[in-house]
Motif scaffolding. Structure first.
Motif, short mmCIF file in Angstrom:
data_model
loop_
_atom_site.label_atom_id
_atom_site.label_comp_id
_atom_site.label_asym_id
_atom_site.label_seq_id
_atom_site.Cartn_x
_atom_site.Cartn_y
_atom_site.Cartn_z
N MET A 168 0.85 -1.20 0.00
CA MET A 168 0.00 0.00 0.00
C MET A 168 0.88 1.24 0.00
O MET A 168 1.95 1.23 0.60
CB MET A 168 -0.89 0.01 1.24
N VAL A 169 0.40 2.28 -0.64
CA VAL A 169 1.17 3.53 -0.66
C VAL A 169 0.37 4.63 0.04
O VAL A 169 0.71 5.05 1.13
CB VAL A 169 1.54 3.92 -2.11
N GLY B 219 -7.12 4.70 -1.84
CA GLY B 219 -7.75 4.32 -3.09
C GLY B 219 -7.29 5.13 -4.29
O GLY B 219 -7.88 5.03 -5.36
N GLY C 2 -3.59 2.90 -6.57
CA GLY C 2 -3.78 1.60 -7.23
C GLY C 2 -2.75 0.56 -6.82
O GLY C 2 -2.77 -0.57 -7.32
N CYS D 163 -2.47 -1.22 -4.21
CA CYS D 163 -2.94 -2.37 -3.43
C CYS D 163 -3.97 -3.20 -4.19
O CYS D 163 -4.77 -3.90 -3.57
CB CYS D 163 -3.54 -1.87 -2.12
N CYS E 218 -7.15 -1.25 0.23
CA CYS E 218 -7.19 -0.19 1.26
C CYS E 218 -8.58 0.37 1.46
O CYS E 218 -8.92 0.77 2.58
CB CYS E 218 -6.19 0.91 0.94
S1 FES Z 1 -2.84 1.98 -1.29
FE1 FES Z 1 -3.16 3.28 -2.98
S2 FES Z 1 -5.01 2.56 -3.81
FE2 FES Z 1 -4.78 1.37 -2.03
#
Ligand code: FES
Ligand SMILES: Cc1cc2nc3c(=O)[nH]c(=O)nc-3n(C[C@H](O)[C@H](O)[C@H](O)COP(=O)(O)OP(=O)(O)OC[C@H]3O[C@@H](n4cnc5c(N)ncnc54)[C@H](O)[C@@H]3O)c2cc1C
Length: 308
Positions: free
Chosen positions: A224-225, A229, A232, A234, A246
């Motif tokens: 996850m970054v 949402g 993208g 995750c 996420c």
């Molecule tokens: S962590 Fe970036 S879309 Fe889920």
């Protein structure tokens, strides 16, 4: 005081080490403790230049105003946190609670499965099911006896607890999927199984329950970054759909998840992760060497006293 120290706002009140690599942090955050629900996670930044990492809320105490994280030191950030996070120190950022809370109502009998570090994030769910009146069977798996943690917390909220170790040094010898088999053999009326742990473990649990058609929920841990949402990063495949863990998860139907895709994506940055941890540990060694050189060069503080 440096900028990062001034910005620090989330005090670590307590730390416990469960093993050489696993530790828990209790953090003061009354609003987060009030808002948190089982199944949710936070995004943490250790310092202002640190990377953002997702960690599950492994416990929360609304009265004490605290949240608890349980962390495994696997790479640069989690190792750096292991080195620097002490009671009395601060985290730079703690964002959340994020993710869709787990659904805990309307079940009569559930099996909550935690493997290794997954034992921590399954805890709030086991407690939540119990609070909602379900009969809770806990299945916890560890490699060996000395890695066991939080057994007492599970004993307090589970009606039955099946402990599994790979080497048989505690509980039954075998994997958590063996524990799940045993629980299903004893209880033919299980409504749901919830499993959290490494992807291979969650897949094994889902395959164990599939022939029995027992609903099986797994909590996915893709990279996850932003956690909102937007990036993208995750992306996971669930049945025919593409989901963002996420915001659509992290809980998903274990019988629908494409675990092969998840594992491929998790390994995608292995080279960069290796380089990051190597650079960080070299940097630590250089700092230690610089400090040692400084100490050698510095005048001996006892010289005066000793008359040298
Ligand atoms: S962590 Fe970036 S879309 Fe889920
Ligand atoms: C929803 C969710 C909840 C999580 N909860 C916990 C938890 O409670 N305790 C815990 O110890 N770990 C948890 N993780 C995993 C944790 O985020 C990673 O171990 C951590 O980011 C590793 O960072 P690193 O720099 O130490 O290691 P790195 O060397 O960067 O990575 C080691 C491995 O961790 C994974 N990883 C790396 N970066 C990320 C990232 N940004 N997001 C997700 N995974 C990553 C990859 O599989 C990678 O191979 C969770 C992950 C997710 C998605």
């Amino acid at each position: 005081m440096s900028g990062s120290q001034r910005a620090a706002r989330f005090e670590i009140l307590d730390r416990q080490d469960f093993s050489d690599v696993t530790y828990s942090l209790v953090i003061r955050h009354p609003r987060m403790a009030k808002a948190a629900r089982p199944g949710q996670f936070v995004i943490v930044m250790l310092h202002e230049y640190g990377e953002r990492i997702p960690l599950t809320i492994a416990d929360f105490d609304r009265y004490a105003g605290t949240v608890t994280l349980v962390i495994q030191a696997v790479g640069k950030t989690t190792k750096e946190m292991q080195q620097t996070c002490k009671a009395g120190s601060f985290l730079h950022a703690l964002v959340g609670p994020m993710g869709v809370p787990s659904s805990l109502t309307g079940r009569r009998k559930v099996i909550c499965v935690g493997g290794g570090l997954g034992v921590a994030p399954i805890f709030p769910q086991a407690r939540g099911f119990k609070e909602n009146g379900a009969y809770v069977i806990g299945v916890l798996g560890f490699r060996t006896r000395r890695l066991i943690f939080w057994q007492d917390k599970f004993e307090a909220c589970c009606d039955e607890l099946i402990l599994c170790t790979d080497d048989g040094s505690a509980g039954i010898k075998g994997f958590v999927s063996d524990g799940v088999k045993r629980a299903i053999d004893r209880h033919r009326d299980v409504d749901e199984v919830v499993a959290i742990g490494p992807p291979v473990m969650m897949r094994a649990c889902a395959e164990t329950t599939r022939p029995h058609a027992i609903k099986t929920v797994v909590s996915l841990n893709p990279i996850m970054v932003d956690g909102t949402g937007m990036c993208g990063g995750c992306r996971v495949r669930v049945g025919d759909a593409v989901k963002f863990a996420c915001v659509d998860g992290p809980d998903f139907d274990g019988h629908q998840v494409d675990f092969h895709d998840l594992m491929m994506r998790l390994g995608r940055y292995a080279g960069q992760e290796k380089t990051a941890v190597q650079r960080w540990s070299e940097n630590c060694r250089m700092k230690e060497a610089d400090l040692a050189a400084e100490l050698l060069e510095a005048a001996d503080p006892f010289d005066e006293v000793l008359g040298g």
